[in-house]
Design an enzyme around this catalytic site. Structure first.
Site, PDB file in Angstrom:
ATOM      1  N   HIS A   1       1.065  -1.160  -0.038  1.00 16.16           N
ATOM      2  CA  HIS A   1       0.033   0.066  -0.129  1.00 16.16           C
ATOM      3  C   HIS A   1       0.917   1.331   0.057  1.00 16.16           C
ATOM      4  CE1 HIS A   1      -2.625  -2.978   2.337  1.00 16.16           C
ATOM      5  NE2 HIS A   1      -3.454  -2.309   1.920  1.00 16.16           N
ATOM      6  N   ASP A   3       2.318   2.019   3.379  1.00 22.88           N
ATOM      7  CA  ASP A   3       3.234   1.169   3.820  1.00 22.88           C
ATOM      8  C   ASP A   3       4.712   1.657   3.730  1.00 22.88           C
ATOM      9  OD1 ASP A   3       1.073  -0.579   4.266  1.00 22.88           O
ATOM     10  OD2 ASP A   3       1.535  -1.825   2.436  1.00 22.88           O
TER      11      ASP A   3
END
Ligand code: XLS
Ligand code: CA
Ligand code: CA
Length: 437
Positions: A101, A104
């Site tokens: 993501h 992240d």
């Protein structure tokens, strides 16, 4: 470079008799199965969120897992060190792909502009790492569900300003996925759903979700991103009712809104079971409808009713999943992404290796068993025989649309009671058991 795991060498294939816990017993990347290597069939990916950002948090306490890369006080130093750790891990494990993501890989800053600058910096480093190691991006995605602005959803938020924020975020995440040569891009409806209909305009929210996805398709074309778009079904968690409930529900949504040509599905095992289906059912539904895209490989716990995201080890699951994938033509853009986390007490970096090795071996075994089932046609022949009536006479005429109710009534009056045949479920289950070893 061997900064984080000096004691762990590249994980090797040592064969089924090996007793070395840090070796593959079944996954032999270069071994051929049905004409392709295991690596080409399985296309393993490590997920960034659980593996590197997940620290064992649960509703009763903060994380238990202390990672060296988290010791820096500057969040961007943490992001850089995490990337080092991640690529060392991918290389030593021997996977070809990773998934992330946006949030992240680089932490969110005060403004969207600064957040995007942070992302650009990490993407530059990741691109170099990918070039040096040959490891590729299976798919990228957006985290539009953790920040409090998304408490009532992203594309389905009652406030158009939040819809706009989510769009800006997806725009950027698609750009960086493109920049990193991603083979796909996932839309998981994080908080796209509702907790109560007392405050929700369901129809409007679905229309908005579709409008959002149409914008994504348009933008994908504009930037020349060739990766496959996926929707990832999940029935509940975090909202009580998620709009992308299961494969059938996503399919109907895509058809209704004219999106079916642009999306395939990313099927997660634990989401399938939360929806009351088997993992194989969801995959079979995709194969039957040309929707098979990618897989989030994990498992739930039959005694716990939530998304436990455990590493997949069940040979029946991996066999039937690979059987269905192979019979559906295998992966093209997709692969097996381990959307799974080590348990709260598995606090050592070494545990990440044990978890992934076991799961990769379980899928390698599943692949080999599925290939044997396909080669011997044991299930195929039975199914073919069971439906043989549709290949001739009456069945063929029905399938061709040559008869209607009146002819069928006439046929039944003439032929009387149909002759029943056993489904032989137990025999077939025994055959499957004979192959699983
Ligand atoms: C959460 C989802 C998520 C998606 C990507 O349950 O599995 O991790 O795969 O946003
Ligand atoms: Ca997932
Ligand atoms: Ca999950």
């Amino acid at each position: 470079m061997s900064a984080y795991f000096p004691k762990i060498k590249a994980i090797a294939y040592e064969g089924p008799d090996s007793k070395n816990p840090l070796a593959f017993k079944h996954y032999d990347a270069k071994a051929k199965v049905l004409g392709k290597t295991m690596a080409q069939h399985l296309r393993f990916a490590v997920c960034y969120w659980h593996t590197f950002k997940g620290l064992g948090v649960d509703p009763f306490g903060p994380g238990t897992i202390l990672r060296e890369y988290n010791k820096h006080s500057d969040p961007m130093k943490v992001a850089e060190a995490t990337l080092d750790f991640a690529f060392e891990f991918f290389e030593k494990l021997g996977v070809g792909f990773w998934c992330f993501h946006d949030r992240d890989i680089a932490p969110e800053a005060e403004t969207l502009a600064e957040t995007n600058r942070r992302l650009d910096h990490i993407v530059r480093l990741a691109k170099k790492r990918q070039r040096d190691t040959g490891i590729k991006l299976l798919w990228g995605t957006t985290n539009a569900f953790s920040h409090r602005r998304f408490m009532a959803g992203a594309a389905t938020n009652p406030d158009p300003a939040v819809f706009a924020y989510a769009a800006a975020q997806v725009k950027k995440a698609m750009e960086i996925t493109h920049e990193l040569g991603g083979a796909g891009y996932v839309f998981w409806g994080g908080r796209e759903g509702y907790d109560t209909l007392l405050n929700t305009d369901l129809k409007r929210e679905l229309d908005h979700l579709a409008a959002f996805l149409h914008m994504a398709v348009e933008y994908k074309k504009k930037i020349g991103f060739k990766g496959q778009l996926y929707i990832e079904p999940k029935p509940k968690e975090p909202t009580k009712h998620q709009y992308d409930f299961d494969a059938g529900n996503c399919h109907a949504f895509l058809l209704k809104y004219g999106l079916a040509d642009d999306f395939k599905l990313n099927i997660e095992a634990n989401h399938a079971t939360l929806a009351g289906h088997t993992f194989q059912h969801e995959l079979a539904y995709c194969v039957a409808n040309g929707l098979l895209g990618s897989i989030d490989a994990n498992r739930g716990d039959l005694l716990l009713g939530w998304d436990t995201d455990q590493f997949p080890l069940d040979l029946y699951d991996t066999t039937l999943a690979m059987y269905t994938v192979l019979r559906g033509g295998g992966f093209t853009t997709g692969g097996l992404n381990f959307d799974a986390k080590v348990r709260r007490q598995s606090i050592d970096p070494e545990d990440l290796f044990h978890a992934h090795i076991g799961a990769m071996d379980a899928f390698a075994r599943g692949l080999k068993i599925a290939a044997a089932l396909i080669k011997d046609k044991v299930l195929d022949n039975f199914v073919k025989q069971r439906y043989a009536g549709w290949d001739r006479g009456l069945g063929r005429r029905i399938e061709r649309g040559e008869v209607g109710f009146e002819e069928l009534e006439q046929y039944t009056l003439e032929h009387g009671e149909p002759e029943l045949k056993s489904g032989r479920q137990e025999m077939l289950e025994n055959i499957l058991n004979d192959y699983i070893r």
